[in-house]
Design a protein around this motif. Structure first.
Motif, PDB file in Angstrom:
ATOM      1  N   GLU A 241       0.838  -1.211   0.000  1.00 54.63           N
ATOM      2  CA  GLU A 241       0.000   0.000   0.000  1.00 54.63           C
ATOM      3  C   GLU A 241       0.869   1.256   0.000  1.00 54.63           C
ATOM      4  OE1 GLU A 241      -2.828  -0.337  -0.895  1.00 54.63           O
ATOM      5  OE2 GLU A 241      -3.545  -2.265  -0.190  1.00 54.63           O
ATOM      6  N   ARG A 265      -8.392   7.385   8.024  1.00 49.61           N
ATOM      7  CA  ARG A 265      -8.377   5.930   8.219  1.00 49.61           C
ATOM      8  C   ARG A 265      -7.608   5.562   9.486  1.00 49.61           C
ATOM      9  NH1 ARG A 265      -7.094   3.575   2.129  1.00 49.61           N
ATOM     10  NH2 ARG A 265      -8.909   4.493   1.089  1.00 49.61           N
ATOM     11  N   ARG A 302     -14.741   0.525   6.344  1.00 53.27           N
ATOM     12  CA  ARG A 302     -13.431  -0.086   6.105  1.00 53.27           C
ATOM     13  C   ARG A 302     -12.774  -0.503   7.424  1.00 53.27           C
ATOM     14  NH1 ARG A 302     -10.698   1.102   0.977  1.00 53.27           N
ATOM     15  NH2 ARG A 302      -8.813   0.635   2.151  1.00 53.27           N
ATOM     16  N   ALA A 303     -12.907   0.334   8.443  1.00 52.69           N
ATOM     17  CA  ALA A 303     -12.267   0.031   9.727  1.00 52.69           C
ATOM     18  C   ALA A 303     -13.036  -1.012  10.530  1.00 52.69           C
ATOM     19  CB  ALA A 303     -12.107   1.313  10.547  1.00 52.69           C
ATOM     20  N   ASP A 312      -6.130  -0.648   7.740  1.00 49.79           N
ATOM     21  CA  ASP A 312      -6.189   0.643   7.039  1.00 49.79           C
ATOM     22  C   ASP A 312      -5.171   1.685   7.505  1.00 49.79           C
ATOM     23  OD1 ASP A 312      -7.893   0.309   4.971  1.00 49.79           O
ATOM     24  OD2 ASP A 312      -9.460   1.629   5.720  1.00 49.79           O
ATOM     25  N   TYR A 315      -1.579   2.271   5.334  1.00 53.47           N
ATOM     26  CA  TYR A 315      -1.356   3.058   4.109  1.00 53.47           C
ATOM     27  C   TYR A 315      -0.410   4.215   4.403  1.00 53.47           C
ATOM     28  CZ  TYR A 315      -5.201   0.693   1.642  1.00 53.47           C
ATOM     29  OH  TYR A 315      -6.013  -0.239   1.026  1.00 53.47           O
TER      30      TYR A 315
END
Length: 385
Positions: A241, A265, A302-303, A312, A315
């Motif tokens: 990532e 994130r 996403r989390a 996450d 990144y």
């Protein structure tokens, strides 16, 4: 190491066995909820108070058999100590991922398994995120940021961009992913989100990120005698990532807005460590940080997907590590050899010297020249701790 020696044949057999076993361990195939849009409507209707109840794909492998088969590999037959240690690390890493997958949707169990696999943000990481959030976003009214293209129209841009590379892959569309686009490594496929309308800036970011790095490392990974380059080294997510966002930077497409998305994130994953529920993380992003509710929702998904998916935050940490690696004058092509990790650069060099790996055939287009002109982005990346 002669490729026809008995010890090398044993290594290739073990490598092939592991490859057969872990082909089924594609985390993103299992952790993306199947009912995101329905639950989003329900969540918004509840005035952000009722946590979504997500459904997940069924797991199509026997978890116990997979664990057992991984740990019965005869690693003692690998004479080279460095290579043997690498394979030990790989077996433990994949065992951790299997545990993650088998506990998707179980809340805390999944979260604790993710902590073992991916870790959680440190105080430094959270401070870095908050530092980024002090900067002003770019002007969203400029044409490059306007939503224009549906998934079918966006596909044309990906195909055109891919002419820079000597490989082919599949493109499919889905309304069941939380990202706006992603690469599925094991089936060499780019997936575009049919619920999203893409801007010119997003197309530029995603082509450099998904094709320029994720697909490049997928294709390079297939070229080695050893299949671990294809299915992945331990902790490869952070490096991969980091490389992908770094490609956005090198192609002059990394914006303050994008950096802030990565910072949010980190904040969202940090909220897991604080024990926040889905709705509380969402309200933190939407109310305290003034994020639009759609963006706040997807970052929260996403989390929180699976029960707390901590990946996450990597990144931003990965981007900083790759940025520093590049500015130290080190060889980026080593990190493009497959799904590899920064921590194993010495092992990668060693495997190439022994004829068990090959140098990268496909090189990320943006890595040939640093086109970044955004001095503010450079200042931020230099300043991160």
């Amino acid at each position: 190491m002669k490729i026809d020696s008995v010890a090398t044949k044993a290594l290739l057999d073990i490598d092939k066995n592991i490859d057969t076993l872990v082909k089924q361990v594609e985390m993103l195939s299992y952790v993306n909820p199947l009912n995101i849009e329905e639950e989003k409507s329900r969540f918004f209707s509840s005035k952000y108070l009722t946590d979504p109840v997500f459904k997940y794909p069924e797991i199509n492998f026997d978890r116990f058999k997979l664990h057992r088969a991984l740990f019965t590999q005869s690693l003692e037959l690998i004479e080279d100590e460095e290579v043997k240690n690498l394979y030990e690390d790989i077996i433990y890493a994949y065992s951790g991922l299997i545990q993650c997958i088998q506990t998707i949707g179980t809340g805390k169990k999944f979260y604790y398994n993710c902590l073992r696999c991916f870790g959680t943000p440190t105080e430094n990481d959270v401070e870095n995120a908050k530092f980024i959030l002090h900067f002003e976003d770019e002007n969203k009214d400029i044409p490059a940021f306007q939503a224009k293209y549906n998934a079918t129209e966006a596909e044309v841009f990906f195909k055109d961009f891919s002419k820079k590379y000597d490989f082919s892959y599949s493109i499919t569309h889905s309304d069941k992913i939380s990202a706006i686009a992603m690469v599925l490594n094991n089936i060499k496929t780019l997936v575009l989100n049919t619920n999203h309308t893409y801007s010119d800036n997003e197309i530029a970011v995603l082509t450099n990120h998904e094709i320029g790095v994720h697909m490049v490392t997928t294709m390079n990974g297939l070229l080695h005698p050893l299949k671990i380059f294809s299915h992945g080294f331990p902790n490869n997510e952070e490096t991969q990532e980091g490389l992908a966002v770094f490609s956005e930077y090198m192609s002059n497409n990394l914006t303050i807005t994008r950096l802030k998305e990565l910072a949010y994130r980190v904040i969202a994953v940090d909220s897991l460590a604080k024990g926040y529920s889905f709705s509380r993380t969402f309200r933190l992003l939407h109310n305290q940080y003034d994020l639009e509710r759609e963006e706040a929702f997807y970052i929260t998904v996403r989390a929180h997907r699976g029960g707390g998916f901590t990946k996450d935050y990597l990144y931003l940490t990965g981007l900083k590590k790759v940025y520093d690696y590049y500015h130290e004058g080190k060889d980026l092509s080593l990190l493009l050899t497959g799904k590899v990790s920064l921590e194993y650069t010495n092992e990668i060099k060693s495997l190439i010297e022994k004829g068990l790996a090959v140098p990268s055939k496909h090189i990320t287009d943006s890595y040939t020249e640093n086109k970044n002109t955004n001095k503010k982005v450079d200042f931020i990346l230099r300043s991160l701790k």
